[in-house]
Write a protein that holds these residues in place. Structure first.
Motif, PDB file in Angstrom:
ATOM      1  N   HIS A  74       0.814  -1.223   0.000  1.00 36.79           N
ATOM      2  CA  HIS A  74       0.000   0.000   0.000  1.00 36.79           C
ATOM      3  C   HIS A  74       0.846   1.272   0.000  1.00 36.79           C
ATOM      4  O   HIS A  74       0.280   2.373  -0.056  1.00 36.79           O
ATOM      5  N   GLY A  75       2.158   1.143   0.095  1.00 33.59           N
ATOM      6  CA  GLY A  75       3.026   2.326   0.104  1.00 33.59           C
ATOM      7  C   GLY A  75       2.902   3.090   1.414  1.00 33.59           C
ATOM      8  O   GLY A  75       2.460   2.548   2.433  1.00 33.59           O
TER       9      GLY A  75
ATOM     10  N   LEU B  75      -0.721   4.458  -1.476  1.00 24.12           N
ATOM     11  CA  LEU B  75      -1.585   4.137  -2.617  1.00 24.12           C
ATOM     12  C   LEU B  75      -3.004   3.776  -2.204  1.00 24.12           C
ATOM     13  O   LEU B  75      -3.926   3.846  -3.009  1.00 24.12           O
ATOM     14  N   GLY B  76      -3.154   3.321  -0.949  1.00 21.79           N
ATOM     15  CA  GLY B  76      -4.469   2.891  -0.499  1.00 21.79           C
ATOM     16  C   GLY B  76      -4.868   1.569  -1.130  1.00 21.79           C
ATOM     17  O   GLY B  76      -3.999   0.809  -1.600  1.00 21.79           O
ATOM     18  N   ALA B  77      -6.171   1.274  -1.153  1.00 21.22           N
ATOM     19  CA  ALA B  77      -6.648   0.000  -1.711  1.00 21.22           C
ATOM     20  C   ALA B  77      -6.947   0.173  -3.196  1.00 21.22           C
ATOM     21  O   ALA B  77      -7.573   1.159  -3.583  1.00 21.22           O
ATOM     22  N   PRO B  78      -6.540  -0.772  -4.057  1.00 20.38           N
ATOM     23  CA  PRO B  78      -6.810  -0.635  -5.493  1.00 20.38           C
ATOM     24  C   PRO B  78      -8.265  -0.974  -5.828  1.00 20.38           C
ATOM     25  O   PRO B  78      -8.904  -1.730  -5.094  1.00 20.38           O
TER      26      PRO B  78
ATOM     27  N   LYS C  92     -10.464  -3.903 -10.768  1.00 24.53           N
ATOM     28  CA  LYS C  92      -9.801  -4.185 -12.055  1.00 24.53           C
ATOM     29  C   LYS C  92      -8.304  -3.815 -12.021  1.00 24.53           C
ATOM     30  O   LYS C  92      -7.544  -4.236 -12.890  1.00 24.53           O
ATOM     31  N   ASP C  93      -7.917  -3.060 -10.979  1.00 29.71           N
ATOM     32  CA  ASP C  93      -6.492  -2.687 -10.865  1.00 29.71           C
ATOM     33  C   ASP C  93      -5.690  -3.666 -10.005  1.00 29.71           C
ATOM     34  O   ASP C  93      -4.472  -3.532  -9.871  1.00 29.71           O
ATOM     35  N   ILE C  94      -6.378  -4.619  -9.383  1.00 28.21           N
ATOM     36  CA  ILE C  94      -5.691  -5.536  -8.447  1.00 28.21           C
ATOM     37  C   ILE C  94      -4.534  -6.295  -9.119  1.00 28.21           C
ATOM     38  O   ILE C  94      -3.422  -6.331  -8.584  1.00 28.21           O
ATOM     39  N   PRO C  95      -4.727  -6.916 -10.308  1.00 31.25           N
ATOM     40  CA  PRO C  95      -3.602  -7.670 -10.909  1.00 31.25           C
ATOM     41  C   PRO C  95      -2.358  -6.793 -11.131  1.00 31.25           C
ATOM     42  O   PRO C  95      -1.243  -7.233 -10.852  1.00 31.25           O
TER      43      PRO C  95
ATOM     44  N   PRO D 100     -11.924 -13.608 -12.397  1.00 30.66           N
ATOM     45  CA  PRO D 100     -11.277 -13.513 -11.082  1.00 30.66           C
ATOM     46  C   PRO D 100     -10.002 -12.660 -11.119  1.00 30.66           C
ATOM     47  O   PRO D 100      -9.347 -12.575 -12.151  1.00 30.66           O
ATOM     48  N   THR D 101      -9.680 -12.030 -10.005  1.00 30.02           N
ATOM     49  CA  THR D 101      -8.396 -11.325  -9.867  1.00 30.02           C
ATOM     50  C   THR D 101      -7.530 -12.142  -8.904  1.00 30.02           C
ATOM     51  O   THR D 101      -7.960 -13.216  -8.452  1.00 30.02           O
ATOM     52  N   CYS D 102      -6.359 -11.618  -8.585  1.00 32.74           N
ATOM     53  CA  CYS D 102      -5.414 -12.351  -7.715  1.00 32.74           C
ATOM     54  C   CYS D 102      -6.075 -12.743  -6.390  1.00 32.74           C
ATOM     55  O   CYS D 102      -5.940 -13.866  -5.911  1.00 32.74           O
ATOM     56  N   VAL D 103      -6.803 -11.763  -5.789  1.00 33.38           N
ATOM     57  CA  VAL D 103      -7.320 -12.011  -4.446  1.00 33.38           C
ATOM     58  C   VAL D 103      -8.478 -13.000  -4.439  1.00 33.38           C
ATOM     59  O   VAL D 103      -8.822 -13.536  -3.388  1.00 33.38           O
ATOM     60  N   THR D 104      -9.072 -13.259  -5.608  1.00 29.97           N
ATOM     61  CA  THR D 104     -10.174 -14.222  -5.656  1.00 29.97           C
ATOM     62  C   THR D 104      -9.676 -15.594  -5.192  1.00 29.97           C
ATOM     63  O   THR D 104     -10.344 -16.292  -4.435  1.00 29.97           O
TER      64      THR D 104
END
Lengths: 365, 266
Positions: free
Chosen positions: B67-68, B85-88, B91-94, B122-126
């Protein structure tokens, strides 16, 4: 053929007389025990260290950029290189272990007492020199273990008041352990210390030959030391057993037992002298989590840790070493039987237990 | 009596200077992120506890790693000027994760999963979860997880094709590590295994069953070569132990022989 060669040599150099004096006519006390053969075992170990060290020098490169690779090359590419290197590494540990046993038997049998004070002092100096040659050899492979163990060991010298920091820089050849340290330690390990050790072994044997071997304080002979400081007197053992063949066979038996243990470690427990950090190249920017010295330095290491200042820890160690080195001049009673020296026996057992406890604590801490 | 007392004092005095071993250990400082959020309830505090059980925590990757922000300055920890950066967005997660895992990001984008990004895919966190990030392993391909979006049939076929290969890689890796700590030069084998493992990991995000099967077969051929090289070392070590056993037995026999000979002279 052998008889002719013997007669030829005897005619010119009188080797029969030498053999008579040093072998068949050299009489030892009848109650001599196995512990006396540890001196011969140590001579064999030292010879093995010298020979394996010379063989290692053929391929070893004492340069910080090449040392680790050269040791890896010896272990993996040179025919029997692994065997020679393991013999050298295991041998250094065994030398300290057998030396400790030799000193312990000398302490228990009171053989350090007059007229053998200098035998003890030269032997004790040899113990310190063997520790020194082990420490300097530790840096040679230029692994993470070598680098950081040497950093810790040389750093402890900085606790000496006034001269400490200068001494550390002198030892290291710079502010930090680096290529200059390797050069210095290698010169000490391969050239200076072996010669000094050989000289002290010579002195140790000279004193042994001049005073004569001591009789064990138990068994057939009297327990008291018959030494009287009036005039020089060689302690012979009339009616004793000849060195050759009787005790030479005991020496050979002890040496064979030593070889059995030594080879068992080399072949079945080859990792004994190493930790995983010994196989990672030295990296001055990456301190390993748990760097520990060799087992025989663990008590010293733990002593430095438990005192609030390193100077105090060093002083206590220096005092203990000085006390041990000068023991024959402090303990002047002629009694040599351990059971008839209750204060000595209590202190000796307490000292051994303390050393073991500190070593275990150092290992686990 | 006085001498005995002095001796006792001298012997025991050093004990006064001893300090307990527990005092030596120092506590590791925590980042200001953990200090603040760790004590917060619900949504703001939950990620801390989840993170503690993650592969990131295991490898020392803290909040600021993703998260910086400034983990040492509580007042400015979440300041964009300090890189926060906070939480993405979903669609920006990957891309967010891909900053540290670029190879995986590329494989993901090339897969059917990646191609469906932004369209319900799905994204990475899925699969890997967020905060309590789970280590990439075949255990992540399981019925419970996969059937949230589709049937398990294809996923199972892929997992079965890969599970044997993974077990082999883990086994060979262990053997290499074992040899490495006994002085064997494992550099070449280590590099070869590293390359094979990377090749294998590219399959983790592939959902083409045939390609996974074919690639797994090719990887296994590479592993066969490593196995053969390790077997040579194993055989050599076994030979050494046989020679060692003979040498030790010979030394013991000599010791007995010399002892018996000595007895004849006693």
């Amino acid at each position: 053929m052998l008889n002719r060669l013997y007669r030829w040599l005897d005619l010119r150099y009188g080797i029969g007389e030498i053999a008579e004096k040093e072998l068949t006519g050299y009489l030892l006390p009848r109650n001599i025990n196995e512990w006396y053969s540890l001196g011969s075992v140590l001579l064999v170990i030292f010879a093995i260290q010298v020979v394996t060290g010379m063989l290692l020098m053929i391929y070893y490169v004492p340069d910080a950029d090449k040392a680790f690779k050269s040791v890896s090359f010896i272990m993996n590419e040179v025919p029997f290189g692994w065997f020679i290197r393991l013999c050298h590494a295991v041998g250094s540990n065994m030398m300290v272990a057998v030396l400790l046993m030799h000193m312990l038997s000398t302490l228990m049998m009171g053989s350090y007492k007059a007229p053998r004070e200098l035998n003890w002092v030269t032997g004790f100096t040899l113990f310190a020199l063997v520790q020194g040659i082990s420490l300097t050899g530790y840096l040679a492979p230029w692994s993470q273990l070598s680098f950081w163990a040497t950093t810790v060991a040389t750093n402890s010298v900085s606790a000496i008041p006034v001269l400490g920091p200068t001494l550390v820089e002198f030892l290291r050849g710079g502010k930090l352990v680096g290529p200059a340290t390797l050069g210095r330690f290698f010169a000490l390990h391969a050239a200076v210390l072996p010669v000094v050790i050989a000289a002290f072994i010579g002195a140790h044997l000279f004193f042994l030959k001049r005073t004569g071997i001591s009789a064990p304080p138990f068994g057939r002979d009297e327990t008291a030391n018959p030494f009287e400081a009036r005039e020089y007197h060689y302690q012979g053992h009339p009616g004793g057993i000849p060195f050759f063949p009787n005790y030479a066979l005991q020496d050979l038996s002890s040496i064979s037992i030593y070889f059995a243990v030594f080879l068992a470690v080399v072949f079945f427990w080859p990792n004994m002298p190493f930790t995983p950090d010994a196989f990672v190249p030295a990296d001055p920017f990456k301190t390993p989590a748990h760097i520990k010295p060799e087992w025989y330095f663990l008590a010293n290491y733990q002593t430095l840790k438990i005192f609030p200042s390193e100077l105090l820890g060093l002083s206590v160690q220096a005092a203990a070493m000085t006390f041990l080195a000068l023991l024959p001049f402090i303990d002047r009673s002629p009694e040599r039987h351990p059971l008839k020296r209750p204060l000595f026996l209590t202190l000796a057992i307490a000292g051994i237990l303390l050393w073991i406890a500190l070593s275990v604590w150092g290992h686990l801490s | 009596m006085i001498r005995k007392n002095i001796l006792a004092i001298l012997l025991l005095a050093p004990l006064l200077f001893l300090k307990p071993a527990a005092a030596v250990a120092a506590e590791q400082p925590e980042t200001v992120c953990i200090q603040c959020h760790g004590s917060m309830p619900d949504r703001l505090g939950a990620p801390v506890n989840l993170w503690r059980g993650s592969i990131h925590a295991e490898n020392g990757i803290s909040c600021n790693g993703c998260h910086g922000g400034d983990p040492k300055d509580a007042a400015n920890a979440m300041s964009p000027q300090r890189g926060f950066l906070g939480a993405p967005k979903e669609k920006d997660i990957p891309a967010f994760c891909g900053r540290c895992h670029p190879g995986v990001y590329k494989d993901y984008l090339a897969s059917a999963h990646g191609r469906a990004l932004g369209a319900g895919g799905p994204t990475c966190v899925t699969c890997h979860s967020n905060h309590q990030v789970m280590k990439a392993s075949l255990a992540l391909i399981n019925e419970k997880s996969c059937t949230r979006c589709h049937s398990f049939e294809r996923a199972k076929a892929i997992r079965d094709a890969m599970s044997g290969t993974e077990a082999r890689i883990v086994g060979i890796s262990g053997r290499i590590a074992q040899f490495q700590v006994s002085g064997v030069d494992t550099e070449k084998m280590g590099k070869a295994l590293f390359a094979v493992r990377n090749r294998f990991h590219t399959l983790f995000h592939d959902v083409d069953v045939n390609r996974v099967k074919n690639e797994s077969a090719a990887i296994n051929k590479e592993l066969d070569k490593l196995d053969a090289a390790l077997k040579v070392i194993d055989d050599e070590h076994a030979r050494r132990r046989v020679v060692g056993g003979i040498a030790v037995a010979a030394a013991l026999l000599l010791a007995i022989l010399f002892h018996l000979m000595k007895k004849t002279y006693d």
